[in-house]
Design an enzyme around this catalytic site. Sequence first.
Site, mmCIF file in Angstrom:
data_model
loop_
_atom_site.group_PDB
_atom_site.id
_atom_site.type_symbol
_atom_site.label_atom_id
_atom_site.label_comp_id
_atom_site.label_asym_id
_atom_site.label_seq_id
_atom_site.Cartn_x
_atom_site.Cartn_y
_atom_site.Cartn_z
ATOM 1 N N LYS A 35 0.844 -1.200 0.000
ATOM 2 C CA LYS A 35 0.000 0.000 0.000
ATOM 3 C C LYS A 35 0.879 1.251 0.000
ATOM 4 C CE LYS A 35 -0.454 -0.174 5.020
ATOM 5 N NZ LYS A 35 -1.336 -0.474 6.154
ATOM 6 N N TYR A 253 16.487 29.253 9.382
ATOM 7 C CA TYR A 253 15.239 29.903 9.795
ATOM 8 C C TYR A 253 15.066 29.836 11.300
ATOM 9 C CZ TYR A 253 13.687 30.061 4.941
ATOM 10 O OH TYR A 253 13.577 30.328 3.616
#
Length: 357
Positions: A35, A253
């Site tokens: 999956k 950042y």
Amino acid sequence: MPRPITATLHLGAFENNLQVVRRCAPSAKVWSVVKANAYGHGIKHVWRSMAQTDGFALLDLAEAIMLRESGWQGPILLLEGFFKAQDLALLDRYRLTTSVHSDWQLAAIAEAKLSAPLDVYLKVNSGMNRLGFAPERLHAVWLKAQQISNIASLTLMSHFATADGPQGVEAQMATIKTAAAGITAPRCLANSAATLWHPETHCSWVRPGIVLYGASPSGQSQDIADSGLQPTMTLSSEIIGVQTLKQNDQVGYGWRYRAEGAQRIGVVACGYADGYPRHAQTGTPVWVDGVLTRTLGTVSMDMLAVDLTPCPHADIGAEVELWGRRLPVDDVAAAAGTLGYELLTALAARVPIVTEA
Ligand SMILES: *Cc1c(COP(=O)(O)O)cnc(C)c1O
């Protein structure tokens, strides 16, 4: 030249990992779970390396059809069943085995016009409380399903919530035993953790996923260190920039990292838009130019920073492994508060995939 980031798939590792599963569960057949596009690897790249499996399990109809059309002729199991009654035409056309977890699905199968009856996995909710019939209803549902001429065969299915932890499978196994008393159908219960660690769950079929990709069901790499499982994906990149920091210089950042003294750092072409976890803190392990070092500061969209102190000769172009053969994906995931499952399945479409034997 493209950005130097690559996901390398080690095809031999799939074969090896399937053999590990076979050794763990020698008397069970194996549904190899592919999956989420084979846990982020790409079904089309990897299914042939697992062609010794007894069947493939997934849950997206489009993925099932793609697998069929790329040449797999064996069984395909839809883990969540079908989503609308009209999907049954496709199940019929592509010969898909379906799980059934709700009454409407049984009714839809009974009423469908099919070219041949379907193989059905009746799903019982034994405590996960996600999908499945209530255990006290299982016997009645099974009797009803047996009367449906559009059903060729019935297998009992259930799923464990805590097979990877201290609570184990005992309570759910007891629920299944009671609910399934008198039901003479094959059983399919075990996920990866139960396949590795709870042989009493193996029954007729096992359904391993994450172990086929060489990662740990528990998220702890040491739990599979002695299992013989091998990682199937190495995410690698290169250093594309170098900065020399002075004491108190800050990085990235939010200026989340501050140098305590003079320090060389490298900037790697890999960020959260590639699937690297943005929540990985300073200190997340990363392999650079032959040594294990650590990330520094906030992961950006396209780049992250690494400490070059342990590898003073590393320069622009130096090889970086984000996870893979030298660094378990689970160790990176743990530093980001998640599991290898999430990192593998989140590999971004923009990362080029190469396969090697
Ligand atoms: C995902 C899934 C599996 C495989 O789980 P792993 O932990 O990856 O082995 C098995 N059964 C069902 C129903 C699943 O959804």
